[in-house]
Design an enzyme around this catalytic site. Sequence first.
Site, PDB file in Angstrom:
ATOM      1  N   ASN A  11      -3.465 -12.263  -7.769  1.00 37.29           N
ATOM      2  CA  ASN A  11      -2.226 -13.050  -7.687  1.00 37.29           C
ATOM      3  C   ASN A  11      -2.051 -13.559  -6.253  1.00 37.29           C
ATOM      4  O   ASN A  11      -1.694 -12.801  -5.356  1.00 37.29           O
ATOM      5  CB  ASN A  11      -1.058 -12.147  -8.110  1.00 37.29           C
ATOM      6  CG  ASN A  11       0.273 -12.853  -8.059  1.00 37.29           C
ATOM      7  OD1 ASN A  11       0.464 -13.831  -7.338  1.00 37.29           O
ATOM      8  ND2 ASN A  11       1.220 -12.347  -8.831  1.00 37.29           N
ATOM      9  N   LYS A  14       1.318 -13.078  -4.452  1.00 36.23           N
ATOM     10  CA  LYS A  14       1.531 -11.683  -4.068  1.00 36.23           C
ATOM     11  C   LYS A  14       0.689 -11.335  -2.845  1.00 36.23           C
ATOM     12  O   LYS A  14       1.162 -10.662  -1.926  1.00 36.23           O
ATOM     13  CB  LYS A  14       1.152 -10.775  -5.254  1.00 36.23           C
ATOM     14  CG  LYS A  14       1.698  -9.384  -5.155  1.00 36.23           C
ATOM     15  CD  LYS A  14       1.361  -8.583  -6.408  1.00 36.23           C
ATOM     16  CE  LYS A  14       0.101  -7.776  -6.200  1.00 36.23           C
ATOM     17  NZ  LYS A  14      -0.102  -6.780  -7.273  1.00 36.23           N
ATOM     18  N   ASP A  67       0.203  -2.235  -7.113  1.00 35.07           N
ATOM     19  CA  ASP A  67       0.587  -2.443  -8.490  1.00 35.07           C
ATOM     20  C   ASP A  67       2.097  -2.313  -8.566  1.00 35.07           C
ATOM     21  O   ASP A  67       2.650  -1.294  -8.163  1.00 35.07           O
ATOM     22  CB  ASP A  67      -0.097  -1.444  -9.429  1.00 35.07           C
ATOM     23  CG  ASP A  67      -0.123  -1.995 -10.845  1.00 35.07           C
ATOM     24  OD1 ASP A  67      -0.871  -2.952 -11.075  1.00 35.07           O
ATOM     25  OD2 ASP A  67       0.625  -1.492 -11.698  1.00 35.07           O
ATOM     26  N   PHE A 142       7.931 -15.357  -6.405  1.00 30.57           N
ATOM     27  CA  PHE A 142       7.071 -15.482  -7.588  1.00 30.57           C
ATOM     28  C   PHE A 142       7.581 -14.525  -8.673  1.00 30.57           C
ATOM     29  O   PHE A 142       8.531 -13.775  -8.455  1.00 30.57           O
ATOM     30  CB  PHE A 142       5.612 -15.182  -7.218  1.00 30.57           C
ATOM     31  CG  PHE A 142       5.369 -13.755  -6.810  1.00 30.57           C
ATOM     32  CD1 PHE A 142       5.625 -13.335  -5.516  1.00 30.57           C
ATOM     33  CD2 PHE A 142       4.899 -12.822  -7.724  1.00 30.57           C
ATOM     34  CE1 PHE A 142       5.424 -12.010  -5.146  1.00 30.57           C
ATOM     35  CE2 PHE A 142       4.684 -11.495  -7.358  1.00 30.57           C
ATOM     36  CZ  PHE A 142       4.948 -11.091  -6.064  1.00 30.57           C
ATOM     37  N   ASP A 145      11.241 -12.960  -9.493  1.00 31.01           N
ATOM     38  CA  ASP A 145      12.171 -13.173  -8.376  1.00 31.01           C
ATOM     39  C   ASP A 145      13.424 -13.986  -8.750  1.00 31.01           C
ATOM     40  O   ASP A 145      14.519 -13.662  -8.278  1.00 31.01           O
ATOM     41  CB  ASP A 145      11.460 -13.834  -7.193  1.00 31.01           C
ATOM     42  CG  ASP A 145      10.661 -12.826  -6.367  1.00 31.01           C
ATOM     43  OD1 ASP A 145      10.913 -11.613  -6.516  1.00 31.01           O
ATOM     44  OD2 ASP A 145       9.798 -13.250  -5.571  1.00 31.01           O
ATOM     45  N   LYS A 165      13.615 -11.431   1.844  1.00 33.38           N
ATOM     46  CA  LYS A 165      13.032 -10.583   0.795  1.00 33.38           C
ATOM     47  C   LYS A 165      12.175  -9.490   1.433  1.00 33.38           C
ATOM     48  O   LYS A 165      12.220  -8.322   1.028  1.00 33.38           O
ATOM     49  CB  LYS A 165      12.202 -11.427  -0.181  1.00 33.38           C
ATOM     50  CG  LYS A 165      11.535 -10.592  -1.268  1.00 33.38           C
ATOM     51  CD  LYS A 165      10.621 -11.367  -2.202  1.00 33.38           C
ATOM     52  CE  LYS A 165       9.947 -10.403  -3.190  1.00 33.38           C
ATOM     53  NZ  LYS A 165       8.901 -11.022  -4.017  1.00 33.38           N
ATOM     54  N   HIS A 170      10.690  -3.911  -2.525  1.00 35.61           N
ATOM     55  CA  HIS A 170       9.845  -2.794  -2.947  1.00 35.61           C
ATOM     56  C   HIS A 170       8.489  -2.857  -2.230  1.00 35.61           C
ATOM     57  O   HIS A 170       7.993  -1.865  -1.720  1.00 35.61           O
ATOM     58  CB  HIS A 170       9.651  -2.882  -4.462  1.00 35.61           C
ATOM     59  CG  HIS A 170       9.275  -4.255  -4.960  1.00 35.61           C
ATOM     60  ND1 HIS A 170       9.984  -5.374  -4.609  1.00 35.61           N
ATOM     61  CD2 HIS A 170       8.256  -4.694  -5.726  1.00 35.61           C
ATOM     62  CE1 HIS A 170       9.415  -6.434  -5.158  1.00 35.61           C
ATOM     63  NE2 HIS A 170       8.363  -6.056  -5.840  1.00 35.61           N
ATOM     64  N   ARG A 171       7.913  -4.069  -2.190  1.00 34.58           N
ATOM     65  CA  ARG A 171       6.590  -4.231  -1.575  1.00 34.58           C
ATOM     66  C   ARG A 171       6.661  -3.943  -0.074  1.00 34.58           C
ATOM     67  O   ARG A 171       5.806  -3.256   0.475  1.00 34.58           O
ATOM     68  CB  ARG A 171       6.070  -5.654  -1.841  1.00 34.58           C
ATOM     69  CG  ARG A 171       4.652  -5.909  -1.340  1.00 34.58           C
ATOM     70  CD  ARG A 171       4.022  -7.123  -2.001  1.00 34.58           C
ATOM     71  NE  ARG A 171       3.851  -6.901  -3.431  1.00 34.58           N
ATOM     72  CZ  ARG A 171       4.648  -7.410  -4.380  1.00 34.58           C
ATOM     73  NH1 ARG A 171       5.633  -8.237  -4.050  1.00 34.58           N
ATOM     74  NH2 ARG A 171       4.455  -7.129  -5.642  1.00 34.58           N
TER      75      ARG A 171
HETATM   76  P1  ITT Z   1      -2.785  -8.178  -9.396  1.00 38.47           P
HETATM   77  O1  ITT Z   1      -2.672  -7.067 -10.406  1.00 38.47           O
HETATM   78  O2  ITT Z   1      -4.044  -8.945  -9.504  1.00 38.47           O
HETATM   79  O3  ITT Z   1      -2.519  -7.729  -7.994  1.00 38.47           O
HETATM   80  P2  ITT Z   1      -0.391  -9.028 -10.759  1.00 38.47           P
HETATM   81  O4  ITT Z   1       0.370 -10.306 -10.769  1.00 38.47           O
HETATM   82  O5  ITT Z   1      -0.861  -8.484 -12.062  1.00 38.47           O
HETATM   83  O6  ITT Z   1      -1.600  -9.211  -9.732  1.00 38.47           O
HETATM   84  P3  ITT Z   1       1.255  -6.644 -10.447  1.00 38.47           P
HETATM   85  O7  ITT Z   1       0.565  -5.990 -11.587  1.00 38.47           O
HETATM   86  O8  ITT Z   1       1.497  -5.845  -9.228  1.00 38.47           O
HETATM   87  O9  ITT Z   1       0.480  -7.952  -9.986  1.00 38.47           O
HETATM   88  O10 ITT Z   1       2.652  -7.191 -10.867  1.00 38.47           O
HETATM   89  C1  ITT Z   1       3.005  -7.329 -12.192  1.00 38.47           C
HETATM   90  C2  ITT Z   1       3.979  -8.454 -12.376  1.00 38.47           C
HETATM   91  O11 ITT Z   1       5.263  -8.040 -11.905  1.00 38.47           O
HETATM   92  C3  ITT Z   1       3.656  -9.726 -11.617  1.00 38.47           C
HETATM   93  O12 ITT Z   1       2.812 -10.585 -12.336  1.00 38.47           O
HETATM   94  C4  ITT Z   1       5.038 -10.331 -11.436  1.00 38.47           C
HETATM   95  O13 ITT Z   1       5.388 -11.074 -12.568  1.00 38.47           O
HETATM   96  C5  ITT Z   1       5.921  -9.113 -11.327  1.00 38.47           C
HETATM   97  N1  ITT Z   1       6.179  -8.809  -9.910  1.00 38.47           N
HETATM   98  C6  ITT Z   1       5.537  -7.927  -9.108  1.00 38.47           C
HETATM   99  N2  ITT Z   1       6.035  -7.956  -7.866  1.00 38.47           N
HETATM  100  C7  ITT Z   1       7.027  -8.886  -7.883  1.00 38.47           C
HETATM  101  C8  ITT Z   1       7.926  -9.394  -6.925  1.00 38.47           C
HETATM  102  O14 ITT Z   1       7.908  -8.989  -5.657  1.00 38.47           O
HETATM  103  N3  ITT Z   1       8.791 -10.325  -7.302  1.00 38.47           N
HETATM  104  C9  ITT Z   1       8.839 -10.770  -8.569  1.00 38.47           C
HETATM  105  N4  ITT Z   1       8.019 -10.364  -9.533  1.00 38.47           N
HETATM  106  C10 ITT Z   1       7.121  -9.417  -9.198  1.00 38.47           C
END
Ligand code: ITT
Length: 182
Positions: A11, A14, A67, A142, A145, A165, A170-171
Amino acid sequence: MGKRVAIVTANRAKGEEAKRILQGFGIEAEVVEMEKLEVQSEVLEEIALRAARAAFEVLKRPLVVDDSGLFVEALNGFPGPYSSYVFKKIGIRGILKLLEGEANRSAYFKTALAFVSRDVERVFVGVVRGRIAEEPRGSRGFGFDPIFVPEGEDRTFAEMESWEKDRISHRARAYEAFAKFF
Ligand code: ITT
């Protein structure tokens, strides 16, 4: 010379966010765009650690995998570890639909950040509490959000500047714990 770490994710948004957060802590990072190993588990820490180990087998250098998930109280924590899949399948509109007429809008975002190097493995966690907005607002960030309003705020994450943000997310909290260790 500063230490370097690779951020492994598929992503891009991210990855860029994580890189910016680490820069704020004085750590240089490179985003490696790569599909993560998708482990079936309800525990973010386990998903992140196993994906990080798998990525280390390929890259063989210090790296982090994050994750994350959105946990909605009225939905018993759904979509949680399935946030990525749910986002792709039903998106923001789908979550809002599930919450139609629901007074309890409480939710939290959680990140489990796994670091793996040749001889060290660690997992760091970050959480931000808040609520699900009645409708999507804002265009930054993204994922979920546009519907997440952090505690003590009226704006969604997508309505905030990225640095705002990054101060409370959390991140950012998970990366802050990592940065102290690293
Ligand atoms: P990778 O696993 O390849 O890193 P991903 O998009 O699948 O990419 P995650 O499993 O960590 O990443 O996140 C799952 C979903 O949760 C992600 O696709 C977003 O839709 C949502 N998400 C995670 N962090 C977020 C944030 O900071 N703000 C908004 N949505 C978030």
